[in-house]
Design an enzyme around this catalytic site. Sequence first.
Site, mmCIF file in Angstrom:
data_model
loop_
_atom_site.group_PDB
_atom_site.id
_atom_site.type_symbol
_atom_site.label_atom_id
_atom_site.label_comp_id
_atom_site.label_asym_id
_atom_site.label_seq_id
_atom_site.Cartn_x
_atom_site.Cartn_y
_atom_site.Cartn_z
ATOM 1 N N LYS A 184 -14.099 1.415 -3.459
ATOM 2 C CA LYS A 184 -14.991 1.745 -2.340
ATOM 3 C C LYS A 184 -16.257 2.425 -2.844
ATOM 4 C CE LYS A 184 -11.594 2.435 1.357
ATOM 5 N NZ LYS A 184 -11.005 3.407 2.288
ATOM 6 N N HIS B 288 8.990 -26.577 1.337
ATOM 7 C CA HIS B 288 8.294 -27.663 0.641
ATOM 8 C C HIS B 288 7.173 -27.115 -0.230
ATOM 9 C CE1 HIS B 288 10.189 -30.932 3.063
ATOM 10 N NE2 HIS B 288 10.410 -29.899 3.848
ATOM 11 N N GLU C 154 0.821 -1.209 0.000
ATOM 12 C CA GLU C 154 0.000 0.000 0.000
ATOM 13 C C GLU C 154 0.862 1.269 0.000
ATOM 14 O OE1 GLU C 154 -3.033 0.616 3.200
ATOM 15 O OE2 GLU C 154 -4.404 -0.096 1.665
#
Lengths: 428, 428
Positions: free
Chosen positions: A401, A290, A269
Amino acid sequence: MYVDLGNVLDSTPGLSREQLERLDDRVADAHERIEAGRADAEHGYAALNLPETTDPDEIRAAVEPFGDAEAVLTVGIGGSALGAATVSEALGGDVDAYFLDNVDPEDTTRLLDSLPLDSTAVNVVSRSGTTAETLANFLVVREAMESADVDWTEQTFVTTGDEGNLRQLAEKHDLPALKVPDGVPGRFSALSTVGLACAAIQGHDLDAILAGAADEADKLSGSLFDSPAYAYGAASYALDRRGATVNAMMPYAESLEYFAEWFAQLWAESLGKEGVGQTPARALGATDQHSQLQLYRAGRHDKLVTLVRPREREDRPIPETELEGLSYLGGSTLGELLDAEFEATEASLAAAGQPNIRVEIDRVDERGVGELLYGMEAACVLYGELENVSTFTQPAVEWGKRAARGLLGGGDFEEADAVSDKTRLEIE
Amino acid sequence: MYVDLGNVLDSTPGLSREQLERLDDRVADAHERIEAGRADAEHGYAALNLPETTDPDEIRAAVEPFGDAEAVLTVGIGGSALGAATVSEALGGDVDAYFLDNVDPEDTTRLLDSLPLDSTAVNVVSRSGTTAETLANFLVVREAMESADVDWTEQTFVTTGDEGNLRQLAEKHDLPALKVPDGVPGRFSALSTVGLACAAIQGHDLDAILAGAADEADKLSGSLFDSPAYAYGAASYALDRRGATVNAMMPYAESLEYFAEWFAQLWAESLGKEGVGQTPARALGATDQHSQLQLYRAGRHDKLVTLVRPREREDRPIPETELEGLSYLGGSTLGELLDAEFEATEASLAAAGQPNIRVEIDRVDERGVGELLYGMEAACVLYGELENVSTFTQPAVEWGKRAARGLLGGGDFEEADAVSDKTRLEIE
């Protein structure tokens, strides 16, 4: 915090000592700008003053009514939850910490059904008091408490700005209220009221956290060779510019798993702007040896791997064994095995010419966590200066938003129209 | 599984319909090779036959002695744990599932101190029976049970190959033993004994999981336009080749958080070879909209964002509210909020020209999980064919294993010497 840049000297991409020295001139300039910003408590730079400006007594006083809580539930999202989760996960404790940082109905129901609501302290965290996810969750939690005949006003406190819904709510119901400090963006707020209230309820030593952070602040100087934080920030920046566009954050400690997530927010951000910014990837050692290691070693040379570990841990012996081929493990410890894997992975990447940086703290304790969080924040601010981006803003999240709000009938936003105009090419 | 490629048509990098059609010729060839591999049950390709070859009765019979267990602890690492964790996390259940998939002594101690050892079923998973981390953890767990006067032989079963330590142990102590199927690499074993034993103890419907996978297998065909799995694999490959070298896997469901981790292993270890391979990054919606989205929208155009969701969920209403500016939330539901955020984020990325793909399943239930896991495995195999890498091997992890073993005194390995020769440039 200790930072070892040795394995970037001979990697591809890599940085020679000469390149690091040339970079150091730019670090000196950036440090001056940062210090000026701190001196004036400018927006964002003020976060680097938190070791001095955060008042642990204020936090302890606010949470004092919740001294007997069995659990603490933080209702927040992004920077309003991640810092607290990182500190709390790292330090553990007998008071269970939960985080409602998503709006998943199934998960929320599962959590509320399992929590002892009448002995849970609820911290609602939103600077503005209007964050949709957080306020929706608060409304759901409040209703669940009411349904369970729990007086929510006795269990709830808020962490918010000087104004807004949560401040008004606190005044109306006489709830304890902590102030989100001015000039501190959410992702830089771990060392403030926002990140520390949960730790205070868990009984952790806030002074030690802040002292660790202050130690790291004291090391900030005009040279990357004198400051671990700047060494990390400058090297990450320069490696990104040379092609290491991914930063794989790989702590070797389960207790630092959330730290990698916090780092991902901090990095993404703050630095993801105007077509630049290193992409954080989260990994966990030794488990991800792994999983991700094959790629990190044999894939493109477009990654910096950051290996993080404490130098000491509470250890646990591996019992002696009769099992074939495993006698070498008996008499060793889990910690020795983990450390051997850390060093083996680091060497394995180095042998393949893949850049990697070692970051260490003494222990995963209050002081160590303070050092690590502050160190990475300062590294990020330096990176932002070198890259010349607006480190402390996040303009690109606004579009979505508005679209979401429009979709929910919260106003007329043209962004919402783009959603229904989506191009479809569905295969089923 | 449903895959919507609409938002890659106009993105940068992107794929036009013509490019997709040209790519489809290569998909047809790759499909032929995959089908030939499946017909001969070749190493790796055999994994795509698991919906038929896995015998759920065998798994149920093996775990039948643990019908009253309160908890199930899987001791394994990488592919020996991630598949089981993904299925178990997605489906939930009353029997708590734990995973010892790291060798962190502090975390291991915390876990063993909190588990009800006398009512915990322990599944030790290692094909070879020599995986250092898994065997070390098994020894520690066994000792903890002995110390607690719990008969470990009554609580333990193994999932392993035809030979080796665990097989011998099972024979000696008459433990239930499941066979790791031949030709199935760990990261492709979620739909086998390895991934399903834990789910069986939790009481989930293995037949439905395998039926979901079989549905997805039935859709594999010579055209990406007819197979969601191939559509996803082919588009990911082509986007990577055009510059989307990061694949951010972002499910909008807390229950699929582990799925993103499982995907990261599948993708990284299968495709990260010889200087190629898309880097998986893990994210979680809606939470990471407040974290990674700034970067994904405004950063470099080097990412594919994969948004995953169920089309239906158990929902939960958001209470009506008097809070200022939030009345639009009241009367809505958490699920509607989450879906609005999903679609808003997708549109937000599209509006910025950032490539993204939508992947959906009907529900996060047995059938949906089977579809999703099989679909992504088939996508990965196709990607590997198109990229012409050795999808089913992981040669790059061996160097570090030898180094770690040498460091612990388990033999003379030259890789261990490289560790002590590390170049140091430490800043403290």
